[in-house]
Write a protein that holds these residues in place. Structure first.
Motif, mmCIF file in Angstrom:
data_model
loop_
_atom_site.group_PDB
_atom_site.id
_atom_site.type_symbol
_atom_site.label_atom_id
_atom_site.label_comp_id
_atom_site.label_asym_id
_atom_site.label_seq_id
_atom_site.Cartn_x
_atom_site.Cartn_y
_atom_site.Cartn_z
ATOM 1 N N VAL A 112 0.847 -1.186 0.000
ATOM 2 C CA VAL A 112 0.000 0.000 0.000
ATOM 3 C C VAL A 112 0.888 1.243 0.000
ATOM 4 C CG1 VAL A 112 -1.787 1.306 1.223
ATOM 5 C CG2 VAL A 112 -1.811 -1.198 1.260
ATOM 6 N N ILE A 114 1.134 5.154 0.481
ATOM 7 C CA ILE A 114 0.388 6.197 1.183
ATOM 8 C C ILE A 114 0.811 7.554 0.634
ATOM 9 C CG2 ILE A 114 -0.090 7.263 3.426
ATOM 10 C CD1 ILE A 114 0.517 4.566 4.708
ATOM 11 N N TYR A 116 -0.125 11.834 0.605
ATOM 12 C CA TYR A 116 -0.720 12.851 1.461
ATOM 13 C C TYR A 116 -0.012 14.170 1.183
ATOM 14 C CZ TYR A 116 3.611 12.429 4.019
ATOM 15 O OH TYR A 116 4.944 12.422 4.332
ATOM 16 N N ALA A 142 3.331 -1.181 4.037
ATOM 17 C CA ALA A 142 2.979 0.215 3.775
ATOM 18 C C ALA A 142 4.221 0.994 3.360
ATOM 19 C CB ALA A 142 2.352 0.841 5.019
ATOM 20 N N PHE A 170 -2.390 -1.327 -3.667
ATOM 21 C CA PHE A 170 -3.345 -0.275 -3.333
ATOM 22 C C PHE A 170 -2.610 1.057 -3.204
ATOM 23 C CE2 PHE A 170 -5.228 -4.145 -1.696
ATOM 24 C CZ PHE A 170 -6.560 -4.040 -2.081
ATOM 25 N N MET A 172 -3.339 4.498 -1.089
ATOM 26 C CA MET A 172 -4.157 5.123 -0.056
ATOM 27 C C MET A 172 -3.959 6.639 -0.116
ATOM 28 S SD MET A 172 -3.726 4.941 4.104
ATOM 29 C CE MET A 172 -3.910 3.169 4.248
ATOM 30 N N VAL A 174 -4.702 10.013 1.604
ATOM 31 C CA VAL A 174 -5.085 10.431 2.950
ATOM 32 C C VAL A 174 -5.470 11.904 2.957
ATOM 33 C CG1 VAL A 174 -4.343 10.554 5.362
ATOM 34 C CG2 VAL A 174 -3.502 8.716 3.895
ATOM 35 N N PHE A 212 -8.178 3.960 -2.841
ATOM 36 C CA PHE A 212 -9.184 4.332 -1.842
ATOM 37 C C PHE A 212 -8.653 5.513 -1.042
ATOM 38 C CE2 PHE A 212 -6.516 1.211 0.281
ATOM 39 C CZ PHE A 212 -6.320 1.736 1.553
ATOM 40 N N SER A 213 -9.545 6.196 -0.338
ATOM 41 C CA SER A 213 -9.142 7.349 0.467
ATOM 42 C C SER A 213 -9.408 7.072 1.934
ATOM 43 C CB SER A 213 -9.902 8.610 0.032
ATOM 44 O OG SER A 213 -11.283 8.484 0.283
ATOM 45 N N VAL A 214 -8.675 7.791 2.780
ATOM 46 C CA VAL A 214 -8.809 7.644 4.228
ATOM 47 C C VAL A 214 -9.024 9.033 4.834
ATOM 48 C CG1 VAL A 214 -7.603 7.065 6.375
ATOM 49 C CG2 VAL A 214 -7.464 5.533 4.415
ATOM 50 N N MET A 243 -11.296 -1.451 6.684
ATOM 51 C CA MET A 243 -10.257 -1.089 5.716
ATOM 52 C C MET A 243 -9.233 -2.216 5.576
ATOM 53 S SD MET A 243 -7.552 2.101 5.896
ATOM 54 C CE MET A 243 -6.628 1.336 7.246
ATOM 55 N N ILE A 247 -8.146 -4.422 2.278
ATOM 56 C CA ILE A 247 -6.770 -4.534 1.791
ATOM 57 C C ILE A 247 -6.349 -5.994 1.674
ATOM 58 C CG2 ILE A 247 -4.357 -4.081 2.382
ATOM 59 C CD1 ILE A 247 -5.288 -1.442 3.636
#
Length: 392
Positions: A112, A114, A116, A142, A170, A172, A174, A212-214, A243, A247
């Motif tokens: 995943v 991340i 941001y 991650a 994935f 993510m 954020v 996807f978003s968090v 979530m 995943i």
């Protein structure tokens, strides 16, 4: 009398890397209350018991008992043994039930990435602690720029992001609060690069990666980037387990059978259940970020102070201007009151000139032509003025 009853034992492997041993309870007439469970792993012909015997308490409803074991990070061949604990057996231990051997290969963790915006130092800290929690407790590989780019071979954000997106299962996205003091993290404009790659992935039809978003607890939905507003969204603390299921199961949610098996959602490693024990750093960072957003940003404080200073300076200038005007007006009044200006007035003397016509003969309405005849023997005739040709 010895208890010769043997429990039926099997192992559920539907949630790898978790292995769940399930067994039947002894009939109530035997008065059995507890069961001993042991886990073994065989590697290169040698078998070892992985932990001390786990005592599982029975229930009064005779339902199936279970015990979940996490096989990460070690591969090998596993098997379980369950023994009834009863005073009717030798040394309190009765016949042992064993499971078949269960081979477990190296488990590929979902990757995943991340992304941001490093808008605030407290927000960056939340991203770091969330990444560490996913890695250490949730069996998720991650990837985060702040942690991984410095350890990469090239140390280049562009190269790292391209490689990370190519590996990712994935992405993510954020939510991030508004920027404070132009904070950029350790890599300037790296979030812009990440969003550009995200747009490129959107434009290419492919099954990987999934997006996807968090939504962080201290953010609102407005803090989710526009590019990700239509993605599936998880609220971090409310939907943490959901979530993780998403995943670990290739981007799908539990079926009716899945829900029936575990009542709600199967609890993979980590999630909310581990937060109190192993997620203290993440919880502290989230709390710090919430408090940080309640305070006015230091750069905004500076802008407010600068604005206040400017207002004070403008007020001082305006005050001086008013005083100067008042002093000028007072000076002008004093001049009128104390100094005579009669000597400055020039009174013209009357002109002793006889006009070459009579004013009564002038028609200033313009209704008709004037026939003005100059008086005879008047010196004005020498001026060459003909009033009949003048435009009035």
């Amino acid at each position: 009398m010895a208890l010769n009853w043997t429990s039926l034992l099997y192992v559920d492997t539907s949630e790898l890397p978790f292995l769940t041993a399930r067994w039947q309870q002894a009939p109530s007439r035997f008065g059995v209350q507890n069961y001993s469970l042991e886990v073994f792993r065989k590697v290169e012909g040698a078998e070892m018991k992985l932990q001390a015997s786990e005592v599982v308490h029975g229930t009064d409803d005779n339902r199936e008992l279970s015990y979940k074991f996490d096989s990460v990070p070690a591969s090998g061949v596993y098997h379980f043994e369950v023994c009834v604990l009863s005073n009717n057996c030798t040394n309190g231990r009765c016949r042992v039930s064993g499971s078949p051997d269960i081979p477990v290969q190296d488990v590929k963790l979902p990757v995943v990435v991340i992304i941001y915006t490093p808008s605030r130092a407290s927000h960056v800290k939340c991203m770091v602690t969330l990444t560490e929690y996913l890695r250490n407790c949730c069996f998720v590989e991650a990837l985060l720029d702040q942690l991984d780019i410095p350890d990469s071979e090239t140390k280049d954000p562009f190269t790292w992001y391209n490689e990370a997106f190519s590996r990712a299962d994935f992405v993510m996205v954020v939510s991030s609060p508004s920027k404070c003091c132009n904070q950029e993290g350790i890599f300037k404009n790296v979030d812009v690069l990440a969003m550009r790659l995200l747009k490129e992935k959107f434009s290419k039809p492919s099954s990987r990666p999934q997006f996807f978003s968090v939504l962080m607890p201290y953010c609102t939905e407005h803090d989710i980037p526009n590019e990700a507003k239509n993605l599936r969204m998880f609220r971090l603390m409310k939907n943490f387990d959901k979530m993780l299921w998403y995943i670990h199961n290739g981007g799908r949610f539990p079926t009716v059978v899945d829900c029936a098996r575990s009542l709600l959602y199967p609890k993979p490693g980590g999630g909310k259940s581990y937060l109190n024990e192993r997620g203290t750093a993440l919880r502290a960072a989230l709390k710090e970020a919430e408090l940080d957003l309640r305070e006015v940003c230091s750069c905004k404080k500076h802008d407010i102070k600068q604005s206040d200073d400017n207002d004070v300076e403008n007020t001082k200038c305006l005050t001086k201007l008013i005083i100067s005007c008042e002093e000028g007006n007072e000076c002008e009044r004093n001049m009128h009151n104390s100094v005579s200006t009669d000597h400055l007035l020039v009174i013209p003397e009357p002109l002793d000139v006889e006009l070459p016509f009579s004013l009564d003969d002038l028609d200033l309405t313009g209704a008709g032509e004037m026939d003005v005849k100059p008086k005879k023997n008047n010196g004005a005739l020498h001026l060459g003025i003909d009033l009949n040709k003048m435009e009035l």
